[in-house]
Each structure stands twice: as structure tokens, then as C-alpha cells.
Design a protein around this motif. Structure first.
Motif, short mmCIF file in Angstrom:
data_model
loop_
_atom_site.label_atom_id
_atom_site.label_comp_id
_atom_site.label_asym_id
_atom_site.label_seq_id
_atom_site.Cartn_x
_atom_site.Cartn_y
_atom_site.Cartn_z
N ARG A 29 34.57 41.64 40.30
CA ARG A 29 34.94 41.57 38.89
C ARG A 29 34.09 42.54 38.07
N LEU A 32 32.43 44.34 31.00
CA LEU A 32 32.45 45.45 30.06
C LEU A 32 31.68 45.05 28.81
N ILE A 46 36.30 51.80 27.08
CA ILE A 46 36.10 50.42 27.53
C ILE A 46 37.43 49.66 27.53
N SER A 47 38.26 49.89 26.52
CA SER A 47 39.56 49.22 26.47
C SER A 47 40.46 49.67 27.62
N TYR A 50 39.30 48.10 30.87
CA TYR A 50 39.72 46.69 30.89
C TYR A 50 41.21 46.58 31.21
N HIS A 51 42.01 47.51 30.70
CA HIS A 51 43.45 47.49 30.97
C HIS A 51 43.73 47.72 32.46
N LYS A 53 41.70 46.96 35.00
CA LYS A 53 41.08 45.96 35.88
C LYS A 53 41.41 44.52 35.51
N LYS A 54 42.14 44.30 34.43
CA LYS A 54 42.32 42.91 33.97
C LYS A 54 43.31 42.12 34.81
N ALA A 59 38.38 41.32 35.31
CA ALA A 59 37.60 42.01 34.28
C ALA A 59 37.28 41.03 33.16
N LYS A 61 35.62 41.23 29.22
CA LYS A 61 35.23 42.14 28.15
C LYS A 61 34.52 41.37 27.05
N CYS A 89 30.28 38.31 37.83
CA CYS A 89 30.70 39.71 37.91
C CYS A 89 29.68 40.50 38.72
#
Length: 325
Positions: A29, A32, A46-47, A50-51, A53-54, A59, A61, A89
């Protein structure tokens, strides 16, 4: 002192069992975070991470700013280790922005909720997913496994780029699988090293019809994020810690059960071997006409016919007893 956590609810018990050590570990995991000062570019990076790996909850954040996290300073990684133990994580990405190090991104790995190694990257140019891949048909699906292409001899010779290669493969590999459908390979990361810069491009794979071939023509389309990076600082793990982290337990082989196999539809299927049954020797109630002596006498009489008579001889019948006067 080590404190043993005992679950009080069934949900807590499931969470502890999920976090417990296993022979086949869970997918890593990603955590962020951002520092006190961050630029809009770092927030967008960062966004996008996250997109990617979510999918599957891989992920976490944090939107709150952290002013006490300084990974490369002594004691500055303690808050990271605390958050890693809370969220379970083993990967982290920490973004900051300052005059000395603008658009700074630190990525690293954890072992046993301790910082194993990390590398600091400077982002010079950046194209986001919204700018390149938003609404495109070639945009990759969430949770799909990507291909990787490393271009340049520096990824095998320079220590910092060898370290970066290991880190990128660990970040985006996802769940370890034994087989993969070729149709699911819809994206590729292309990493090229030229001088002191690393060009990272995230591309979608498009299959188009070829004119003189039965195989499709492959085209790569940038879908983002695409970054131009420079390696600033990196810290490798110590030899002892790396040896401990790379240790793999020996998997106990299951004892093979004979004549038993599994089936996806019927489940567990077994084969039974039955010995030959001797029906004639079984102690059963037999009728008078089916006794062995009578059958054998009838067969012998049928095989030896009498002289002068074409009809088969009858079986010998005992004489009738004389009646008393």
C-alpha cells in the motif's frame, strides 16, 4: 515493551489477521503525504499517484500538512514510521516545495514499519492525467498491471538510477500474479535516462489494424502522468537491514494425497479402487434347483448323449423306494 494487541470485535480480528505476516504477502500500500509548503504541481502529482494506486484500497492519501516530517534528517522519519504502522503502508511519497529544493518529491519503502530506503526527486516538467488522458479511449483502467521499459545504460551502471529503477518497479507492480491476460496489458511506463535527467512517460497501448500483417499495429499514446525528473539525494539500506528484508521463508510443501484431485465445478474429487467380488463364494440362501451338484450333473448329461437316441440323456434319478405291504 512489546504490547500484544488482542481484538475485541470480529472486525478487529479480521484486520489483525490481514496485517499478520504471511508466506504470500499482501499487495504493498502507498501512503501519500505533503509538507508544510507545497506547490500546485506537487499537489497534482500526488493526486495522480493516488488515482493510479487507489484501486483495491492500495493507497492512503493525507490532506493535512505535516511540518515535522523531514525524511533525510536524523529523527525526522519517526512520524512516517508512526503513520505507516497505523495505516499498514509499506510505501510512501512525500511532497514538499522550498526555495532550495523546488517541487521536491521523496519516495521510499518501509520494512517492519521502519524506513528501509528512499530517494529524493526534483520535478522539472509535468503533464497530468487530466491534461493528457482525460476522456481518452486509450486511458488505462484502474488496477491494471503496467509494462515497464527502461531505456539507457545508466539504469545498469549508475547507483542512483539502479536504485530508482528498483523503486519504480516496487511502486507500480501491484499484486503478484502467476498468469496474466494479454488483453489486460493496456499501459506502459517508459523511463529514459539522458545525462542527469530521467524522462518518465505513462502511455496507453492502442492496437490498430495493420495493412499487410495479421498482427495488430501497436501505438503508444501519452495518458499521464508524464514527468521530467532529476535525482537529488538517495539513501540505501544498510547491508544487515537489506539482508533481513530480502529473507524469504521456506514454503512447506503440502503432502500429496493419492487418487484425490480438485475440480472448479465439483470441488474435491476422489477415486476408489474396489477388489474383485467372489459372488459364488458368498454365503447366501440358495434355492434347491440352483445347487452346484445338480447344475454339474445336468451339464454332464447334456454333453454325453445316449446311443441310438438323438435326444440327450436324462440325468440319473434315484429309484423310488419300495412301499411296504
Amino acid at each position: 515493551m512489546m504490547r500484544i494487541v488482542k481484538p475485541k470485535t470480529k472486525r478487529a480480528k479480521r484486520i489483525l489477521e490481514k496485517r499478520a505476516p504471511k508466506l504470500d504477502e499482501n499487495p504493498k500500500r502507498l501512503m501519500l503525504l505533503q509538507g508544510t509548503k507545497v506547490s500546485s504541481l506537487i499537489k497534482s502529482v500526488i493526486s495522480d499517484l493516488y488515482h493510479l494506486k487507489k484501486a483495491g484500497g492500495n493507497a492512503v492519501k493525507f490532506s493535512k500538512k505535516n511540518d515535522n516530517i523531514r525524511p533525510f534528517e536524523g529523527g525526522g522519519e519517526t512520524p512516517l514510521e508512526f503513520l505507516s504502522s497505523k495505516t499498514d503502508c509499506s510505501l510512501f511519497a512525500f511532497g514538499t516545495h522550498s526555495k532550495k529544493r523546488p517541487n521536491n518529491l521523496v519516495i521510499g519503502r518501509m520494512y517492519d514499519h521502519r524506513v528501509l530506503d528512499m530517494i529524493e526527486l526534483g520535478i522539472e516538467k509535468y503533464k497530468s492525467i487530466t491534461e493528457l488522458g482525460g476522456g481518452r479511449k486509450s486511458a488505462p483502467q484502474e488496477g491494471s498491471k503496467p509494462c515497464f521499459a527502461f531505456v539507457g545504460e545508466a539504469f545498469e551502471s549508475k547507483p542512483e538510477l539502479v536504485h530508482l529503477k528498483e523503486m519504480l518497479l516496487d511502486f507500480f507492480r501491484g499484486e503478484v500474479v502467476e498468469s496474466l491476460n494479454v488483453g489486460g496489458l493496456d499501459r506502459v511506463f517508459v523511463c529514459a535516462a539522458a545525462g542527469d535527467k530521467v524522462y518518465l512517460r505513462h502511455c496507453g497501448i492502442e492496437l490498430k489494424k495493420a495493412e499487410n500483417s495479421k498482427f495488430p499495429r501497436v501505438e503508444l499514446v501519452e495518458v499521464g502522468p508524464c514527468l521530467d525528473l532529476t535525482v537529488r539525494r538517495h539513501r540505501k539500506p544498510s547491508d544487515d537491514l537489506r539482508r533481513e528484508a530480502m529473507k524469504t521463508p521456506s514454503k512447506t510443501a503440502k503432502k500429496k494425497v493419492k487418487n484425490v484431485k480438485g475440480d472448479s465445478l465439483q470441488g474435491k474429487v476422489g477415486r476408489i479402487y474396489m477388489p474383485k467380488q467372489e459372488v459364488e463364494g458368498m454365503a447366501l440362501a440358495k434355492m434347491k434347483g440352483l445347487k452346484r451338484e445338480r447344475r454339474q450333473a445336468a451339464v454332464a448329461a447334456a454333453e454325453t448323449p445316449s446311443e441310438g437316441n438323438d435326444q440327450p440323456a436324462k440325468a440319473d434319478v434315484p429309484a423310488a423306494k419300495k412301499s411296504r405291504v
